[in-house]
Design a protein around this motif. Structure first.
Motif, mmCIF file in Angstrom:
data_model
loop_
_atom_site.group_PDB
_atom_site.id
_atom_site.type_symbol
_atom_site.label_atom_id
_atom_site.label_comp_id
_atom_site.label_asym_id
_atom_site.label_seq_id
_atom_site.Cartn_x
_atom_site.Cartn_y
_atom_site.Cartn_z
ATOM 1 N N GLU A 116 149.287 -3.005 20.775
ATOM 2 C CA GLU A 116 149.958 -1.777 21.177
ATOM 3 C C GLU A 116 149.973 -0.763 20.033
ATOM 4 O OE1 GLU A 116 153.818 -2.877 22.488
ATOM 5 O OE2 GLU A 116 153.120 -3.614 24.423
ATOM 6 N N GLN A 117 150.227 -1.272 18.829
ATOM 7 C CA GLN A 117 150.261 -0.385 17.667
ATOM 8 C C GLN A 117 148.873 0.207 17.391
ATOM 9 O OE1 GLN A 117 152.872 0.702 16.111
ATOM 10 N NE2 GLN A 117 151.681 1.933 14.694
ATOM 11 N N THR A 118 147.836 -0.596 17.536
ATOM 12 C CA THR A 118 146.473 -0.113 17.318
ATOM 13 C C THR A 118 146.104 0.946 18.356
ATOM 14 O OG1 THR A 118 145.869 -2.255 16.419
ATOM 15 C CG2 THR A 118 144.068 -0.826 17.088
ATOM 16 N N ALA A 119 146.442 0.710 19.604
ATOM 17 C CA ALA A 119 146.151 1.683 20.663
ATOM 18 C C ALA A 119 146.893 2.989 20.400
ATOM 19 C CB ALA A 119 146.544 1.110 22.020
ATOM 20 N N ARG A 120 148.123 2.896 19.980
ATOM 21 C CA ARG A 120 148.916 4.094 19.675
ATOM 22 C C ARG A 120 148.299 4.861 18.511
ATOM 23 N NH1 ARG A 120 153.337 5.387 16.422
ATOM 24 N NH2 ARG A 120 154.708 6.942 17.351
ATOM 25 N N THR A 121 147.842 4.135 17.484
ATOM 26 C CA THR A 121 147.218 4.776 16.330
ATOM 27 C C THR A 121 145.959 5.535 16.743
ATOM 28 O OG1 THR A 121 148.046 3.055 14.870
ATOM 29 C CG2 THR A 121 146.201 4.362 14.058
ATOM 30 N N TRP A 122 145.097 4.913 17.557
ATOM 31 C CA TRP A 122 143.866 5.581 17.988
ATOM 32 C C TRP A 122 144.154 6.768 18.896
ATOM 33 C CZ3 TRP A 122 139.448 5.578 15.766
ATOM 34 C CH2 TRP A 122 139.080 4.500 14.974
ATOM 35 N N LYS A 123 145.196 6.661 19.696
ATOM 36 C CA LYS A 123 145.564 7.776 20.558
ATOM 37 C C LYS A 123 146.004 8.964 19.715
ATOM 38 C CE LYS A 123 148.520 8.850 24.489
ATOM 39 N NZ LYS A 123 149.544 8.333 25.393
ATOM 40 N N ILE A 124 146.818 8.712 18.704
ATOM 41 C CA ILE A 124 147.273 9.780 17.811
ATOM 42 C C ILE A 124 146.091 10.378 17.061
ATOM 43 C CG2 ILE A 124 148.611 10.229 15.722
ATOM 44 C CD1 ILE A 124 150.678 8.229 16.799
ATOM 45 N N LEU A 125 145.197 9.523 16.551
ATOM 46 C CA LEU A 125 144.015 10.027 15.837
ATOM 47 C C LEU A 125 143.142 10.891 16.740
ATOM 48 C CD1 LEU A 125 142.943 6.987 13.659
ATOM 49 C CD2 LEU A 125 143.765 9.201 12.866
ATOM 50 N N SER A 126 143.013 10.503 18.002
ATOM 51 C CA SER A 126 142.204 11.284 18.936
ATOM 52 C C SER A 126 142.761 12.688 19.102
ATOM 53 C CB SER A 126 142.145 10.600 20.295
ATOM 54 O OG SER A 126 141.487 9.372 20.185
ATOM 55 N N ALA A 172 140.299 14.239 16.279
ATOM 56 C CA ALA A 172 139.070 14.439 17.054
ATOM 57 C C ALA A 172 139.078 15.760 17.825
ATOM 58 C CB ALA A 172 138.863 13.265 18.004
ATOM 59 N N LEU A 173 140.116 16.028 18.589
ATOM 60 C CA LEU A 173 140.130 17.255 19.391
ATOM 61 C C LEU A 173 140.138 18.514 18.534
ATOM 62 C CD1 LEU A 173 142.425 16.218 22.370
ATOM 63 C CD2 LEU A 173 139.944 16.382 22.285
ATOM 64 N N PRO A 174 140.948 18.604 17.475
ATOM 65 C CA PRO A 174 140.831 19.786 16.612
ATOM 66 C C PRO A 174 139.466 19.880 15.932
ATOM 67 C CG PRO A 174 142.934 18.735 16.239
ATOM 68 C CD PRO A 174 142.138 17.817 17.117
ATOM 69 N N GLY A 175 138.860 18.744 15.608
ATOM 70 C CA GLY A 175 137.525 18.763 15.012
ATOM 71 C C GLY A 175 136.503 19.351 15.962
ATOM 72 N N VAL A 176 136.560 18.977 17.225
ATOM 73 C CA VAL A 176 135.649 19.530 18.228
ATOM 74 C C VAL A 176 135.911 21.027 18.401
ATOM 75 C CG1 VAL A 176 135.083 19.484 20.681
ATOM 76 C CG2 VAL A 176 135.306 17.358 19.415
ATOM 77 N N ALA A 177 137.177 21.426 18.404
ATOM 78 C CA ALA A 177 137.510 22.848 18.552
ATOM 79 C C ALA A 177 136.980 23.663 17.379
ATOM 80 C CB ALA A 177 139.020 23.019 18.681
ATOM 81 N N VAL A 178 137.088 23.146 16.157
ATOM 82 C CA VAL A 178 136.577 23.856 14.980
ATOM 83 C C VAL A 178 135.058 23.974 15.058
ATOM 84 C CG1 VAL A 178 136.273 23.656 12.477
ATOM 85 C CG2 VAL A 178 138.522 23.313 13.491
ATOM 86 N N CYS A 179 134.377 22.918 15.482
ATOM 87 C CA CYS A 179 132.910 22.972 15.617
ATOM 88 C C CYS A 179 132.491 23.997 16.671
ATOM 89 C CB CYS A 179 132.361 21.601 15.969
ATOM 90 S SG CYS A 179 132.460 20.426 14.609
#
Length: 113
Positions: A32-42, A46-53
């Motif tokens: 559960e903690q790993t899934a939460r971490t990846w969700k936060i990282l996404s 990830a989404l701001p990185g795509v927006a900047v690109c």
């Protein structure tokens, strides 16, 4: 001595069962903690990185369009050969024809040269 052996085996079994239960709940919690971490990282990385690109490419495209000079049309005989008409439209334009970029055999559309 036999009773001591039976008691030690019973204690050992009960400790093994408790250990298995604890490790199972710890593994579940870790997942559960790993899934939460990846969700936060996404959402945070990830989404701001795509927006900047996307913003970077949009600005580069605008800069390129401002300085773009279209080359003059040269009617080479080996280019834009139409031995058979296309089965759509007027038969002269390809399926993915772009009038700003693709020339017809007699020049660009809408421009007199």
């Amino acid at each position: 001595m036999v009773s001591f052996g039976r008691i030690s085996q019973a204690l050992l079994r009960s400790s093994m069962i408790q250990t298995r239960q604890l490790s199972a709940s710890a593994a579940h919690s870790h997942g559960e903690q790993t899934a939460r971490t990846w969700k936060i990282l996404s959402f945070v990385v990830a989404l701001p990185g795509v927006a900047v690109c996307m913003l970077n490419m949009y600005l580069k495209m605008q800069q390129h369009a401002a300085h773009h000079v279209e080359p003059e049309f040269v009617p080479y005989s080996h280019l834009r050969i139409r031995s058979k008409r296309f089965p759509w439209g007027d038969g002269n334009k390809s399926l993915f024809h772009n009038p700003e970029v693709n020339a017809l055999p007699d020049g660009y559309e809408g421009r007199e040269e």
